[in-house]
Design an enzyme around this catalytic site. Structure first.
Site, PDB file in Angstrom:
ATOM      1  N   HIS A  14     106.644  53.846   1.026  1.00 25.31           N
ATOM      2  CA  HIS A  14     106.865  53.661  -0.407  1.00 25.31           C
ATOM      3  C   HIS A  14     107.958  54.598  -0.926  1.00 25.31           C
ATOM      4  O   HIS A  14     107.946  55.800  -0.661  1.00 25.31           O
ATOM      5  CB  HIS A  14     105.545  53.930  -1.132  1.00 25.31           C
ATOM      6  CG  HIS A  14     105.568  53.594  -2.584  1.00 25.31           C
ATOM      7  ND1 HIS A  14     105.080  54.445  -3.548  1.00 25.31           N
ATOM      8  CD2 HIS A  14     105.985  52.482  -3.232  1.00 25.31           C
ATOM      9  CE1 HIS A  14     105.195  53.869  -4.736  1.00 25.31           C
ATOM     10  NE2 HIS A  14     105.752  52.687  -4.571  1.00 25.31           N
ATOM     11  N   GLU A  59     110.456  50.759   1.354  1.00 25.57           N
ATOM     12  CA  GLU A  59     110.636  50.169   0.023  1.00 25.57           C
ATOM     13  C   GLU A  59     111.402  51.163  -0.818  1.00 25.57           C
ATOM     14  O   GLU A  59     111.196  52.376  -0.708  1.00 25.57           O
ATOM     15  CB  GLU A  59     109.270  49.876  -0.609  1.00 25.57           C
ATOM     16  CG  GLU A  59     109.330  49.260  -2.011  1.00 25.57           C
ATOM     17  CD  GLU A  59     109.292  50.288  -3.136  1.00 25.57           C
ATOM     18  OE1 GLU A  59     109.520  49.910  -4.299  1.00 25.57           O
ATOM     19  OE2 GLU A  59     109.061  51.488  -2.847  1.00 25.57           O
ATOM     20  N   ASP A  71     113.833  51.490  -4.852  1.00 25.95           N
ATOM     21  CA  ASP A  71     114.191  50.893  -6.144  1.00 25.95           C
ATOM     22  C   ASP A  71     115.684  51.013  -6.383  1.00 25.95           C
ATOM     23  O   ASP A  71     116.287  52.041  -6.063  1.00 25.95           O
ATOM     24  CB  ASP A  71     113.445  51.614  -7.274  1.00 25.95           C
ATOM     25  CG  ASP A  71     111.952  51.693  -7.016  1.00 25.95           C
ATOM     26  OD1 ASP A  71     111.279  50.671  -7.188  1.00 25.95           O
ATOM     27  OD2 ASP A  71     111.472  52.778  -6.621  1.00 25.95           O
ATOM     28  N   HIS A 100     113.878  55.344  -9.432  1.00 26.27           N
ATOM     29  CA  HIS A 100     112.769  54.560  -9.977  1.00 26.27           C
ATOM     30  C   HIS A 100     112.744  54.551 -11.497  1.00 26.27           C
ATOM     31  O   HIS A 100     112.586  53.508 -12.123  1.00 26.27           O
ATOM     32  CB  HIS A 100     111.440  55.105  -9.441  1.00 26.27           C
ATOM     33  CG  HIS A 100     110.244  54.367  -9.963  1.00 26.27           C
ATOM     34  ND1 HIS A 100     109.627  54.688 -11.168  1.00 26.27           N
ATOM     35  CD2 HIS A 100     109.546  53.327  -9.456  1.00 26.27           C
ATOM     36  CE1 HIS A 100     108.609  53.868 -11.375  1.00 26.27           C
ATOM     37  NE2 HIS A 100     108.537  53.034 -10.356  1.00 26.27           N
ATOM     38  N   GLU A 135     113.603  46.683  -4.302  1.00 22.56           N
ATOM     39  CA  GLU A 135     113.078  46.307  -5.617  1.00 22.56           C
ATOM     40  C   GLU A 135     114.172  46.463  -6.675  1.00 22.56           C
ATOM     41  O   GLU A 135     114.655  47.568  -6.921  1.00 22.56           O
ATOM     42  CB  GLU A 135     111.867  47.144  -6.016  1.00 22.56           C
ATOM     43  CG  GLU A 135     111.303  46.712  -7.364  1.00 22.56           C
ATOM     44  CD  GLU A 135     110.058  47.442  -7.791  1.00 22.56           C
ATOM     45  OE1 GLU A 135     109.746  47.415  -9.002  1.00 22.56           O
ATOM     46  OE2 GLU A 135     109.395  48.047  -6.928  1.00 22.56           O
TER      47      GLU A 135
END
Length: 247
Positions: free
Chosen positions: A11, A38, A40, A53, A106
């Site tokens: 993450h 993952e 952002d 993020h 993302e």
């Protein structure tokens, strides 16, 4: 499309073991044996896609203000933790390709920048990932961003991301031609799982930080989890228990 879907995603890069959304985190995840990460992506004040993020700088850097108003020269001079800097999306892609990592990208647009962010990330992804052995998985809480990604980068798989899965989730997945469903583990019902399994759509849950919780989710039929506790899953990731998405 056909690409591996590991059970464990690191993450925000390196989870809790490295500054989030940094190259150090991606490097650590790869070193620990994770096959998937993952992170952002948001636009800087100069329109450069970067890994971060929050819409503001305070929590993850030594800077202040809005990311969308911070020019590159100032943004890239900030400390994102342990001397790391905020990386460009292009740098993260290069590292993922170097280590063969599956990246869940993302799209995280700042308020008012939904279309611009999605268009930039989609177009750039097409060129940055061209010819990669492992293609990324693009997700977003913004359905508009996913629509744009579908239209501008149709060859890159998409995952629909919800905090709480709505009743019409399947119609949304089909409209966006998505291949996965992502949701908050706290809001995943057995009814949704049953419907997901009936339609053969992998479900990915965030954020799962205990082995007991992960094992329970896998038993219920969840395909993959996002974790901050990379240290707990090193043994499992080295075994690389993966699924495949095909179509």
């Amino acid at each position: 499309m056909d690409f591996p879907l590991p059970r464990w995603f690191a993450h925000r890069g390196g989870g809790a073991l490295a500054p989030e959304n940094t190259l150090a985190g991606l490097r650590l995840a790869a070193r620990l044996g994770f096959a998937a990460v993952e992170f952002d992506v948001m636009l800087s004040g100069d329109g450069t896609p970067v890994l971060i993020h929050d819409e503001t700088l305070e929590r993850t850097t030594n800077g202040q203000g809005l990311v969308s108003e911070t020019p590159d020269a100032r943004l890239f001079a900030l400390d994102a933790g342990n001397g790391e800097r905020v990386p460009r999306y292009a740098e993260a892609v290069a590292m993922c390709r170097e280590y063969g990592l599956l990246a869940n990208v993302e799209i995280k647009p700042a308020a008012g920048f939904e279309r611009q962010t999605a268009e930039t990330v989609a177009r750039l992804s097409t060129s940055l990932w061209q010819g990669a052995a492992v293609q990324p998985l693009i997700s977003s809480l913004s359905l508009e961003a996913l629509e744009i990604a579908r239209d501008l980068a149709p060859q890159i798989p998409r995952g629909v991301l919800f905090e709480q899965v709505p009743a019409d989730w399947l119609a949304v997945v089909r409209r966006l031609q998505a291949v996965t469903l992502h949701c908050d583990v706290e809001h995943l019902s057995d009814d949704v799982l049953a419907e997901v399994q009936a339609n053969d759509i992998p479900v990915l849950c965030y954020t799962v930080n205990t082995k007991k919780a992960a094992e329970s989710l896998f038993e219920r039929g969840v395909s993959a989890v996002f974790t901050d506790r990379l240290d707990l899953f090193v043994t499992e990731t080295s075994a690389y228990k993966g699924l495949h998405l095909g179509g």
